[in-house]
Write an enzyme that holds these catalytic residues in place. Structure first.
Site, PDB file in Angstrom:
ATOM      1  N   GLY A 132     -25.051 -15.942  23.515  1.00  0.00           N
ATOM      2  CA  GLY A 132     -25.286 -16.769  23.291  1.00  0.00           C
ATOM      3  C   GLY A 132     -25.290 -17.972  22.554  1.00  0.00           C
ATOM      4  O   GLY A 132     -27.417 -17.325  22.507  1.00  0.00           O
ATOM      5  N   ALA A 133     -25.245 -19.224  22.473  1.00  0.00           N
ATOM      6  CA  ALA A 133     -26.168 -19.477  22.009  1.00  0.00           C
ATOM      7  C   ALA A 133     -27.653 -20.535  22.249  1.00  0.00           C
ATOM      8  O   ALA A 133     -28.449 -20.137  22.122  1.00  0.00           O
ATOM      9  CB  ALA A 133     -25.404 -21.144  21.329  1.00  0.00           C
ATOM     10  N   SER A 185     -19.974 -29.421  21.254  1.00  0.00           N
ATOM     11  CA  SER A 185     -19.713 -27.682  22.324  1.00  0.00           C
ATOM     12  C   SER A 185     -18.049 -27.118  22.419  1.00  0.00           C
ATOM     13  O   SER A 185     -17.820 -26.627  22.077  1.00  0.00           O
ATOM     14  CB  SER A 185     -20.769 -27.195  23.249  1.00  0.00           C
ATOM     15  N   LYS A 187     -27.736 -35.898  32.389  1.00  0.00           N
ATOM     16  CA  LYS A 187     -27.194 -35.164  31.090  1.00  0.00           C
ATOM     17  C   LYS A 187     -25.640 -35.073  31.328  1.00  0.00           C
ATOM     18  O   LYS A 187     -25.317 -35.695  29.929  1.00  0.00           O
ATOM     19  CB  LYS A 187     -27.692 -33.683  31.209  1.00  0.00           C
ATOM     20  N   GLY A 192     -26.147 -13.102  29.394  1.00  0.00           N
ATOM     21  CA  GLY A 192     -25.697 -13.521  28.367  1.00  0.00           C
ATOM     22  C   GLY A 192     -26.551 -13.855  26.888  1.00  0.00           C
ATOM     23  O   GLY A 192     -27.358 -14.280  26.718  1.00  0.00           O
ATOM     24  N   ASN A 203     -22.289 -35.843  28.119  1.00  0.00           N
ATOM     25  CA  ASN A 203     -21.155 -34.920  28.297  1.00  0.00           C
ATOM     26  C   ASN A 203     -19.832 -35.174  28.936  1.00  0.00           C
ATOM     27  O   ASN A 203     -18.805 -34.856  28.077  1.00  0.00           O
ATOM     28  CB  ASN A 203     -21.514 -33.906  29.091  1.00  0.00           C
ATOM     29  N   GLY A 207     -28.587 -18.478  25.758  1.00  0.00           N
ATOM     30  CA  GLY A 207     -29.726 -16.866  25.674  1.00  0.00           C
ATOM     31  C   GLY A 207     -30.159 -16.460  24.536  1.00  0.00           C
ATOM     32  O   GLY A 207     -30.979 -16.178  24.661  1.00  0.00           O
ATOM     33  N   GLU A 235     -15.469 -25.577  28.878  1.00  0.00           N
ATOM     34  CA  GLU A 235     -16.140 -26.122  30.473  1.00  0.00           C
ATOM     35  C   GLU A 235     -16.137 -27.439  30.476  1.00  0.00           C
ATOM     36  O   GLU A 235     -16.695 -28.173  31.254  1.00  0.00           O
ATOM     37  CB  GLU A 235     -17.287 -25.764  30.407  1.00  0.00           C
TER      38      GLU A 235
END
Lengths: 311, 311
Positions: free
Chosen positions: A11-12, A258, A187, A9, A191, A14, A270
């Site tokens: 993306g942001a 995000s 976390k 990946g 979230n 990776g 997600e």
């Protein structure tokens, strides 16, 4: 440090973490899909609060088959979505001694990978970072950046400590924990309220959510549900965790989550990793979490409608 | 029937019911704001499942002062919004013998009017109808239409029975009840889930909500919270009410709720009347209603954002 690292990946997450490792000359290969051409020809460019940098991966592949060797570490930096089947994506690159590190969001995301690779080390990783992909191969890293790693379901192996060393060597703040499941619950305290509400309340930033007294008490009630889940799951969180998360967020620069960025770009959110798995855990553990359940049902439908209207 | 009736509001509810009374030649005056010019010059046009009809009010006024007499009945057909102060709108037309009938949505909406006019009869009315205003003076009546009337807080007076007779005389199905507060709770069983979710889940119709098993169980959980509120408030609902509301809605033509129509047109939604008052009742009665509370906090913010973006 001659470990070979395979970042899945670009993306942001990776791009930032894998790019940082590549930038100091480590052997880092990338698996890219949509960004393959750009990353292969131009590498990565990261505009970062740590200082802007470029990174040229050792290899860029489209499929794990192309790698032709078994890396020491696979860093899975994909979004957690039902349509993304991590085991089948990484399988061709998983050797007997390959450790699989999931740097992903959500709760209870490790079982499918553990089940597919029962004799490999599974490292679970959490990124406390504010970053996003602005274009193929381009990442903007706005704030924070700390990583927390631990073996799944618990403990910290030498392999994990070694990976933490590698990250720190590249300048990335990284700690290890014996209780990564507890860290995931912790976390989720942030979230579970902020990501879904940012979308469901009509596209609002963290400061807008906290400026409304009633909304703030809803946020606290959701956090409390996460704490009760965590406790029943055997990972009690410190009693100060709710106050800390609220006051920390109040001091943050107003922030689009995000999930809200995904929603606005009509990308899948997600929903299952952050809310669906919590709801299922609640059922399994017999903990009532009506606020989270309400967010889940609403957001799942919003996500479905949003993708119908998108590409 | 020489009663004089003053209809406040020429939206969907006022236009349909007041129009129906005017159409059979009763003395019906209208208070209009934005639709004043059109209704005064052209009257009302109602496209209705009962048969399309036109109605010419006896008088059309912009303010209650202009009426110059005290009507027998005032029918308040306004949305229930914090910014709409019903007592000050109707005060100039309220005589000693004027009965005030609120044909409005929501729960616990009568106290401000009762407090302002403590010696007048307050009739509380519920419209089970599917209709909307399509243009100034134009109403579309798609389905249903039954009215339920009762004195607030309980009982049924001769004045109320007389009003029910008048409605029936005009061809409107109308019954009276000794427990109108209970009837409001019963209507909230439908309104509390379907109206807010239609907006919060991304703009969905009744059939879309019910096609998702998880969403359907959320809807049932919300209905159950309303039943528990009603019971604690001294108005227990029949145990079959949830099943009946679900199966009734499943047989309905897929339907955009009035709240969703308001949202899409960037008009204020009846957040306080439908959810806010229920949340406050829950606090007062000591009944936990976490699902409704979650909807309330989200919808309140959505409504705020939506109006900022509108006119």
């Amino acid at each position: 440090m001659d470990e070979r690292i395979f970042v899945v990946g670009s993306g942001a997450i990776g791009g930032l973490y894998g790019g940082k490792l590549a930038a100091i000359g480590l052997d880092v290969s990338f698996l890219c899909r949509s960004d393959y051409e750009v990353v292969k020809s131009e590498g990565l460019f990261i505009k970062s609060v740590w200082g802007d940098f470029r990174a040229t991966p050792a290899r860029v592949v489209k499929n794990a088959e192309e790698l032709n060797f078994y890396p020491d570490y696979i860093l899975v930096c994909l979004k957690v979505l039902p349509q993304i089947d991590v085991p089948s994506i990484i399988r061709p690159a998983v050797g007997d001694n390959t450790a699989i590190c999931l740097i992903q969001n959500g709760i209870d995301i490790e079982p499918p990978v553990q089940k597919a690779f029962p004799s490999n080390e599974i490292i679970s990783g959490l990124a406390f970072v504010c970053c996003h992909r602005t274009a193929p191969g381009q990442i903007e890293h706005l704030d924070y950046g700390r990583l927390v790693l631990g073996n799944y379901p618990k403990g910290t192996s030498k392999t994990t400590e070694k990976l933490a060393d590698i990250f720190r060597h590249a300048g990335i703040p990284c700690t290890t924990t014996d209780d990564v499941v507890g860290a995931r619950w912790q976390k989720l305290v942030w979230n579970a309220p902020f990501n879904p509400i940012s979308v469901l309340a009509g596209g609002v930033t963290t400061d807008e959510m906290l400026s409304d007294t009633g909304m703030k008490s809803l946020i606290r009630a959701i956090m409390d549900e996460v704490c009760r889940l965590a406790e029943k799951d055997g990972h009690p969180l410190p009693s100060s965790v709710i106050d800390e998360n609220i006051s920390f967020t109040e001091t943050m620069t107003p922030y689009k989550t995000s999930m809200l960025l995904d929603f606005e770009s009509k990308r899948p959110m997600e929903v299952e990793a952050i809310l669906g798995n919590a709801v299922r855990k609640g059922k399994e553990l017999g903990v009532a979490i009506p606020h989270i359940e309400t967010l889940y049902r609403l957001l799942k439908m919003v996500d479905m409608k949003n993708r119908e209207n998108g590409r």
